[in-house]
Design a protein around this motif. Structure first.
Motif, mmCIF file in Angstrom:
data_model
loop_
_atom_site.group_PDB
_atom_site.id
_atom_site.type_symbol
_atom_site.label_atom_id
_atom_site.label_comp_id
_atom_site.label_asym_id
_atom_site.label_seq_id
_atom_site.Cartn_x
_atom_site.Cartn_y
_atom_site.Cartn_z
ATOM 1 N N THR A 1 -43.395 62.636 51.594
ATOM 2 C CA THR A 1 -43.585 61.318 52.193
ATOM 3 C C THR A 1 -44.897 61.262 52.975
ATOM 4 N N TYR A 2 -45.202 62.351 53.642
ATOM 5 C CA TYR A 2 -46.491 62.438 54.342
ATOM 6 C C TYR A 2 -47.642 62.284 53.337
ATOM 7 N N GLY A 3 -47.522 62.967 52.223
ATOM 8 C CA GLY A 3 -48.537 62.868 51.176
ATOM 9 C C GLY A 3 -48.632 61.474 50.596
ATOM 10 N N LEU A 4 -47.504 60.784 50.495
ATOM 11 C CA LEU A 4 -47.513 59.410 49.981
ATOM 12 C C LEU A 4 -48.268 58.485 50.924
ATOM 13 N N GLY A 5 -48.093 58.717 52.225
ATOM 14 C CA GLY A 5 -48.849 57.921 53.192
ATOM 15 C C GLY A 5 -50.340 58.160 53.053
ATOM 16 N N ALA A 6 -50.724 59.439 52.880
ATOM 17 C CA ALA A 6 -52.143 59.761 52.705
ATOM 18 C C ALA A 6 -52.678 59.147 51.415
ATOM 19 N N ALA A 7 -51.876 59.221 50.334
ATOM 20 C CA ALA A 7 -52.315 58.659 49.059
ATOM 21 C C ALA A 7 -52.532 57.155 49.167
ATOM 22 N N THR A 8 -51.709 56.488 49.958
ATOM 23 C CA THR A 8 -51.870 55.047 50.152
ATOM 24 C C THR A 8 -53.210 54.736 50.825
ATOM 25 N N TRP A 9 -53.549 55.532 51.822
ATOM 26 C CA TRP A 9 -54.827 55.308 52.502
ATOM 27 C C TRP A 9 -56.009 55.506 51.552
ATOM 28 N N PHE A 10 -55.898 56.475 50.652
ATOM 29 C CA PHE A 10 -56.998 56.782 49.732
ATOM 30 C C PHE A 10 -57.017 55.867 48.511
ATOM 31 N N GLY A 11 -56.200 54.797 48.528
ATOM 32 C CA GLY A 11 -56.284 53.780 47.486
ATOM 33 C C GLY A 11 -55.341 53.946 46.318
ATOM 34 N N SER A 12 -54.343 54.814 46.442
ATOM 35 C CA SER A 12 -53.388 55.041 45.340
ATOM 36 C C SER A 12 -52.006 54.516 45.713
ATOM 37 N N ALA A 13 -51.976 53.277 46.208
ATOM 38 C CA ALA A 13 -50.706 52.702 46.679
ATOM 39 C C ALA A 13 -49.692 52.562 45.543
ATOM 40 N N ASP A 14 -50.144 52.132 44.356
ATOM 41 C CA ASP A 14 -49.218 51.948 43.234
ATOM 42 C C ASP A 14 -48.545 53.267 42.862
ATOM 43 N N LEU A 15 -49.345 54.333 42.794
ATOM 44 C CA LEU A 15 -48.785 55.645 42.480
ATOM 45 C C LEU A 15 -47.831 56.108 43.578
ATOM 46 N N ALA A 16 -48.189 55.855 44.833
ATOM 47 C CA ALA A 16 -47.338 56.263 45.952
ATOM 48 C C ALA A 16 -45.978 55.579 45.890
ATOM 49 N N VAL A 17 -45.970 54.288 45.574
ATOM 50 C CA VAL A 17 -44.702 53.556 45.475
ATOM 51 C C VAL A 17 -43.847 54.119 44.343
ATOM 52 N N ALA A 18 -44.460 54.371 43.179
ATOM 53 C CA ALA A 18 -43.720 54.913 42.041
ATOM 54 C C ALA A 18 -43.126 56.273 42.377
ATOM 55 N N LEU A 19 -43.920 57.136 43.017
ATOM 56 C CA LEU A 19 -43.426 58.467 43.385
ATOM 57 C C LEU A 19 -42.324 58.373 44.438
ATOM 58 N N ALA A 20 -42.446 57.430 45.358
ATOM 59 C CA ALA A 20 -41.403 57.257 46.372
ATOM 60 C C ALA A 20 -40.070 56.912 45.732
ATOM 61 N N ILE A 21 -40.112 56.062 44.709
ATOM 62 C CA ILE A 21 -38.876 55.696 44.006
ATOM 63 C C ILE A 21 -38.292 56.908 43.284
ATOM 64 N N VAL A 22 -39.159 57.687 42.639
ATOM 65 C CA VAL A 22 -38.694 58.888 41.939
ATOM 66 C C VAL A 22 -38.048 59.861 42.915
ATOM 67 N N VAL A 23 -38.687 60.070 44.065
ATOM 68 C CA VAL A 23 -38.134 60.984 45.076
ATOM 69 C C VAL A 23 -36.770 60.503 45.545
ATOM 70 N N THR A 24 -36.654 59.207 45.784
ATOM 71 C CA THR A 24 -35.368 58.658 46.247
ATOM 72 C C THR A 24 -34.278 58.832 45.186
ATOM 73 N N VAL A 25 -34.636 58.630 43.928
ATOM 74 C CA VAL A 25 -33.672 58.842 42.846
ATOM 75 C C VAL A 25 -33.207 60.292 42.817
ATOM 76 N N LEU A 26 -34.127 61.234 42.960
ATOM 77 C CA LEU A 26 -33.763 62.651 42.967
ATOM 78 C C LEU A 26 -32.838 62.979 44.139
ATOM 79 N N LEU A 27 -33.100 62.383 45.298
ATOM 80 C CA LEU A 27 -32.250 62.627 46.466
ATOM 81 C C LEU A 27 -30.868 62.012 46.294
ATOM 82 N N HIS A 28 -30.832 60.807 45.753
ATOM 83 C CA HIS A 28 -29.570 60.072 45.660
ATOM 84 C C HIS A 28 -28.615 60.698 44.644
ATOM 85 N N PHE A 29 -29.153 61.129 43.503
ATOM 86 C CA PHE A 29 -28.295 61.637 42.429
ATOM 87 C C PHE A 29 -28.185 63.158 42.474
ATOM 88 N N LYS A 30 -28.018 63.696 43.670
ATOM 89 C CA LYS A 30 -27.912 65.138 43.844
ATOM 90 C C LYS A 30 -26.738 65.713 43.056
#
Length: 394
Positions: free
Chosen positions: A76-105
């Motif tokens: 999540t820290y890395g996603l925040g950094a990626a957003t600052w460096f202009g990769s907001a779309d990728l950060a959002v997609a990865l955040a969703i993937v991470v949440t899916v991995l956490l939810h479907f443990k």
């Protein structure tokens, strides 16, 4: 954060994860302004250390050390950094993937537990086929008509292996808990021939299982239509508008017959699940590759010297053993503008009809005359619908 908030043992929730993401963006900005990457690294270590120390200091913590939450915090820290460096779309997609991995443990852990050493070997072999061999194969036409392209050939091997592997894993993970019809359909995705043979043998001499076996066999062979449609969409999407109505007609005509047969069934108990071979086995892959290359060259040559009739003859002969190779060859010839769409679709239909004849023979020989007659109604309807629709489209 919302997902972690649902777990009482978690030491980081909505607010913590939101702050971690903001910290990543803030440290990325400060590091960029200062011209030093250490600001970003220090911030990541501070966030990860804070969450980790919260678990370490809790004497009542459960056996779960919270490693997943700590790693999620770092991501999540890395996603925040990626957003600052202009990769907001990728950060959002990865955040969703991470949440899916956490939810479907539970589901993911259950999936891994049900995998056998053979299943893991299948996945690794597919990785070798697609990620190790494919990138180094030359992409250039060789031989007569330039039809032999090693890269294209191996790409087709990877594609067939991927479709078969998906069905194989679904079949393995469903196990004996799935209804016989579902197992039959998934088995048909891997090998309709193997599924037909196993269920025909299982019903021989057992009248109470004949209707179920006949339905499974018909469904396994109808799955071939879906398989070919998927391959067409990937390899030759321009052919799909011509081929899809033909396949849809075969499905629409045969499904009611399969449903009527299924309604007459008396029991499913006692059926053994078919033992399917590893679809990514290197010998299997090489065998398919050789067959595909031979059929591709032969198809180009026959179409050149004998026209469509030569290609149809090859399709009929090839369909006696396998539909995929001749289907992909017809798609390739269509893609190279060597044959029109109607000819390619008709060649694929001829191969399917040839294969249906073989499956009907298997049902009679391996399952007995009674099962053969039950399957014949469905196979006959399937063949008639395909032939008529192919003539209309052609």
């Amino acid at each position: 954060g919302l997902e972690r908030e649902r777990h009482p043992e978690s030491k980081a929730g909505v607010r913590t994860f939101a702050l971690i993401s903001l910290a990543g963006a803030l440290c990325a900005m400060l590091g960029e302004k200062a011209g030093s990457a250490w600001v970003l690294v220090a911030g990541m270590l501070a966030c990860a250390g804070g969450v980790l120390s919260a678990y370490r200091s809790d004497g009542n913590a459960s056996w779960d050390s919270g490693t997943t939450t700590v790693v999620a915090a770092v991501v999540t820290y890395g996603l925040g950094a990626a957003t600052w460096f202009g990769s907001a779309d990728l950060a959002v997609a990865l955040a969703i993937v991470v949440t899916v991995l956490l939810h479907f443990k539970a589901q993911i852990e259950g999936f891994s537990v049900r995998l056998t050493a053979k299943d893991v070997a299948s996945l690794l072999q597919f990785a070798v086929l697609s990620l190790v061999i494919l990138p180094v194969v030359p992409n250039e036409g060789f031989g007569p008509y330039g039809a032999f392209n090693p890269y294209h050939l191996w790409l087709m091997v990877v594609l067939i292996s991927a479709v078969s592997l998906a069905g194989y894993l679904a079949f393995r993970l469903a196990g004996g808990r799935a209804p016989a019809l579902l197992l039959g359909a998934m088995g048909g995705l891997v090998s309709s021939t193997a599924t037909t043979l196993v269920y025909a043998r299982g019903a021989k001499g057992r009248p109470e299982l004949e209707n179920t076996a006949a339905t499974v066999i018909l469904l396994a062979n109808l799955v071939v239509f879906v398989r070919i449609a998927v391959l067409t969409a990937v390899v030759a999407p321009a052919l799909l508008p011509v081929l899809a109505p033909v396949l849809a007609a075969g499905l629409a005509a045969t499904l009611p017959v399969a449903w009527v047969t299924w309604k007459r069934h008396q029991a499913e108990a006692g059926f053994a699940s078919p033992e399917l071979t590893n679809p990514t086995d290197l010998k299997v892959a090489l065998g398919f590759g050789v067959a595909y290359a031979a059929i591709l060259v032969a198809g180009a040559w026959l179409n050149d010297v004998a026209g469509a009739r030569g290609l149809y003859g090859l399709a009929f002969a090839s369909g006696l053993t396998d539909v995929d190779a001749i289907s992909l060859s017809a798609m390739r010839l269509f893609g190279d503008a060597s044959i029109p769409a109607g000819t390619a679709a008709t060649a694929i239909v001829v191969a399917i009809l040839s294969n249906v004849i073989v499956k009907a023979g298997i049902a009679f020989v391996a399952g007995g005359a009674a099962l053969g007659r039950r399957c014949l109604a469905g196979f006959g309807t399937m063949a008639a619908a395909l032939a008529v629709s192919a003539l209309v489209v052609g």
